[in-house]
Design a protein around this motif. Structure first.
Motif, short mmCIF file in Angstrom:
data_model
loop_
_atom_site.label_atom_id
_atom_site.label_comp_id
_atom_site.label_asym_id
_atom_site.label_seq_id
_atom_site.Cartn_x
_atom_site.Cartn_y
_atom_site.Cartn_z
N ASP A 292 0.83 -1.22 0.00
CA ASP A 292 0.00 0.00 0.00
C ASP A 292 0.86 1.26 0.00
O ASP A 292 0.61 2.21 0.73
CB ASP A 292 -0.94 0.00 1.21
CG ASP A 292 -2.07 1.04 1.07
OD1 ASP A 292 -2.33 1.48 -0.08
OD2 ASP A 292 -2.68 1.42 2.09
N THR A 426 -7.87 -1.24 -4.61
CA THR A 426 -6.84 -0.75 -3.69
C THR A 426 -6.35 -1.90 -2.82
O THR A 426 -6.87 -3.02 -2.87
CB THR A 426 -7.39 0.36 -2.78
OG1 THR A 426 -8.41 -0.21 -1.92
CG2 THR A 426 -7.99 1.50 -3.60
N ALA A 427 -5.35 -1.60 -1.98
CA ALA A 427 -4.81 -2.62 -1.08
C ALA A 427 -5.86 -3.12 -0.11
O ALA A 427 -5.83 -4.28 0.32
CB ALA A 427 -3.61 -2.03 -0.32
N ALA A 428 -6.81 -2.25 0.25
CA ALA A 428 -7.86 -2.65 1.19
C ALA A 428 -8.78 -3.72 0.62
O ALA A 428 -9.44 -4.45 1.37
CB ALA A 428 -8.68 -1.42 1.58
N ASP A 429 -8.82 -3.85 -0.68
CA ASP A 429 -9.69 -4.84 -1.33
C ASP A 429 -9.04 -6.22 -1.42
O ASP A 429 -9.70 -7.19 -1.80
CB ASP A 429 -10.05 -4.37 -2.75
CG ASP A 429 -10.78 -3.04 -2.75
OD1 ASP A 429 -11.64 -2.86 -1.87
OD2 ASP A 429 -10.48 -2.20 -3.62
N THR A 431 -7.55 -9.83 -0.47
CA THR A 431 -7.79 -10.88 0.51
C THR A 431 -6.53 -11.73 0.65
O THR A 431 -5.58 -11.60 -0.13
CB THR A 431 -8.95 -11.79 0.06
OG1 THR A 431 -8.55 -12.48 -1.14
CG2 THR A 431 -10.20 -10.97 -0.21
#
Length: 519
Positions: A292, A426-429, A431
């Motif tokens: 990220d 994004t990095a938040a998506d 898994t």
């Protein structure tokens, strides 16, 4: 008389220096061009090319484009030796290689700009026509890039028959190549975001930003190719002038498959190339989707650039003291350590940069050893088969890079789609499954390939600097005596025996005057 001699020697040195500089400039633009075509083109495809298309359609089109690129480049595996044969049979007052630097450099530079415009926005008008015209354009672009690349590296044996002098030209090309290839990694994001801001007012990737990037790469490619075309001169040595004509395309393939040392070096390099580009092609995803921290990705280019700038000029110096075989082995061990660290510490930015140092520093040692081994296999093949094939032999290396590039494109496309790393993700998506897929493709599979590459080199590649010097000596004697016949095939053991006999002083003949001494 002495003043005249001194002046002549000074002029010769300046001429030689000028030719070296001109030759070195060529790979600056050529390597930048290759990186833009093999790595960042797919990044452009997955991020901006289909930004104006429905997301579902865009995902399908990304799969189609990346798949087509892989198919096209694999198909061209069979084209590159034919292109080498065309170059080998080129006869002009400029020589064999320089005309292709001029012509292919110009055409490929125009076409790379075209593909980075999305064929002037045709993708947003008619996707069917876009796919059809893209395939045609990309094939022509790849062919002319190959003609430029093959003629560039094929020029080395035309500049010198001495293994150490060849290492100087190879080092110069690798030095500037490192600047071009890794320099693109450093500047790609700043260039794209800056011009995107200029034309859209937003600091984000856009079609206009990538188009400007393509124009810059195209101009650099054109100028550097023409520098080689106008700044170098091919020499006619005894080995070249007395070599037989290169024959038809069938003989081009025959020349490759009958040269066992060429094939083993090629296999070792291919395994390395696939691993290398598969990893470098997705490093931007590591910084964007796992760490990220996309801004830090530019430091990857800095590491690679500094490594190349340091190691390229050091290679000829090291090689005079350390056989290139051991330089290759040491480089491979360093890369293995880097891969292990990347796999274990992929979420730790400090450890990632340490691993990238281990990954990038030996790259020059490995690549230059492979290039020089391929170059020296020209004389090996000439002694073994009775024919000299310069461009055909050296077409193997860009052919292998294309295979590696095709694999890289495929891996990038697979990861982008399978791990959801497309569009505005994004990095938040991400898994755990997404990250696991990434690590398998980017680190674990390439690690296995690197180990296999090292095994092949250790047990199958036998051509060394000493062996090559003896081959050149033997060739000159046989050519002078008219002893080489087209079907005078020898085994690698027979060629090695010549080297051993000459070294032991049992060859039965003295070295003729003017011939190079064993090194």
């Amino acid at each position: 008389m002495s003043n005249t001699t001194t002046t002549a020697n000074g002029t010769a040195r300046r001429g030689k220096l000028g030719q070296r500089v001109a030759y070195a400039c060529g790979n600056l633009g050529q390597s930048a061009f290759y990186n833009a075509l093999s790595t960042y083109f797919v990044v452009y495809v997955t991020s901006s090319l289909f930004a104006g298309v429905d997301k579902g359609v865009a995902t399908k089109l990304i799969g189609v484009i990346t798949g087509l690129v892989v198919v096209i480049r694999i198909a061209e595996i069979f084209i590159d030796p034919l292109l080498g044969n065309i170059i080998d049979n080129t006869t002009t007052k400029w020589g064999r290689f320089r005309p292709w630097q001029f012509l292919a450099g110009a055409i490929s530079s125009v076409l790379i700009v075209l593909v980075y415009t999305g064929l002037f926005g045709l993708v947003n008008v008619n996707t069917t026509w876009f796919i059809v015209l893209f395939v045609i354009t990309f094939i022509v672009l790849d062919v002319f890039y190959s003609l430029r690349d093959i003629s560039y590296w094929g020029m080395i044996p035309a500049l010198s028959s001495d293994s150490h002098e060849r290492s100087t030209y190879t080092a110069l090309g690798s030095f500037t190549g490192s600047i071009g290839y890794n320099g693109i990694t450093v500047v790609v994001i700043p260039i794209v975001t800056y011009f995107s801001w200029v034309f859209t007012g937003e600091h984000a990737e856009s079609q206009s930003g990538w188009t400007c990037f393509g124009i810059i790469v195209g101009l650099l490619g054109l100028l550097t190719a023409w520098t080689v075309a106008f700044g170098t001169k091919e020499n006619e040595s005894a080995l070249r002038s007395k070599a037989q004509k290169n024959g038809n395309p069938i003989e081009a393939f025959k020349a490759i498959f009958q040269n066992d040392q060429l094939l083993w070096v090629a296999l070792s390099y291919l395994l390395y190339a696939i691993a290398n580009v598969a990893t470098t092609g997705v490093l931007i995803f590591l910084f964007k989707f796992i760490l990220d921290n996309q801004a830090a990705y530019s430091l990857t280019g800095v590491i690679a650039l500094v490594a190349g700038l340091v190691m390229a000029p050091l290679y000829p110096i090291l090689n005079r003291r350390i056989p290139r075989r051991y330089l290759y082995i040491g480089g491979m061990i360093s890369m293995i350590a880097g891969y292990v660290m990347l796999g274990i510490f992929s979420d730790n930015i400090i450890m990632v940069f340490v691993a990238l140092v281990l990954f990038y520093v030996p790259g020059t040692l490995i690549q230059m050893t492979a290039i020089l081994s391929l170059t020296d296999s020209i004389e090996y093949g000439q002694l073994k088969n009775g024919k000299r094939n310069e461009a055909v032999t050296l077409s193997v290396r860009p052919m292998l890079d294309k295979i590696g590039g095709a694999m890289s494109n495929g891996i990038v496309g697979i990861i982008a789609v399978a791990a959801g790393m497309t569009g505005n993700a994004t990095a938040a998506d991400m898994t755990a499954s997404n990250i696991h897929i990434f690590k398998i493709c980017a680190f674990y599979i390439p690690l296995v390939l690197i180990i296999l590459s090292l095994i092949v080199f250790l047990f199958k590649v036998k051509i060394t600097e000493k062996m090559h010097a003896e081959i050149v000596k033997e060739l000159e004697v046989k050519l002078a005596n008219g002893e080489i016949e087209a079907d005078d095939a020898q085994t690698v053991e027979a060629v090695e025996a010549v080297a051993v006999a000459e070294t032991a002083g049992t060859a039965g003949t003295a070295t003729p005057a003017g011939q190079p001494e064993s090194r």
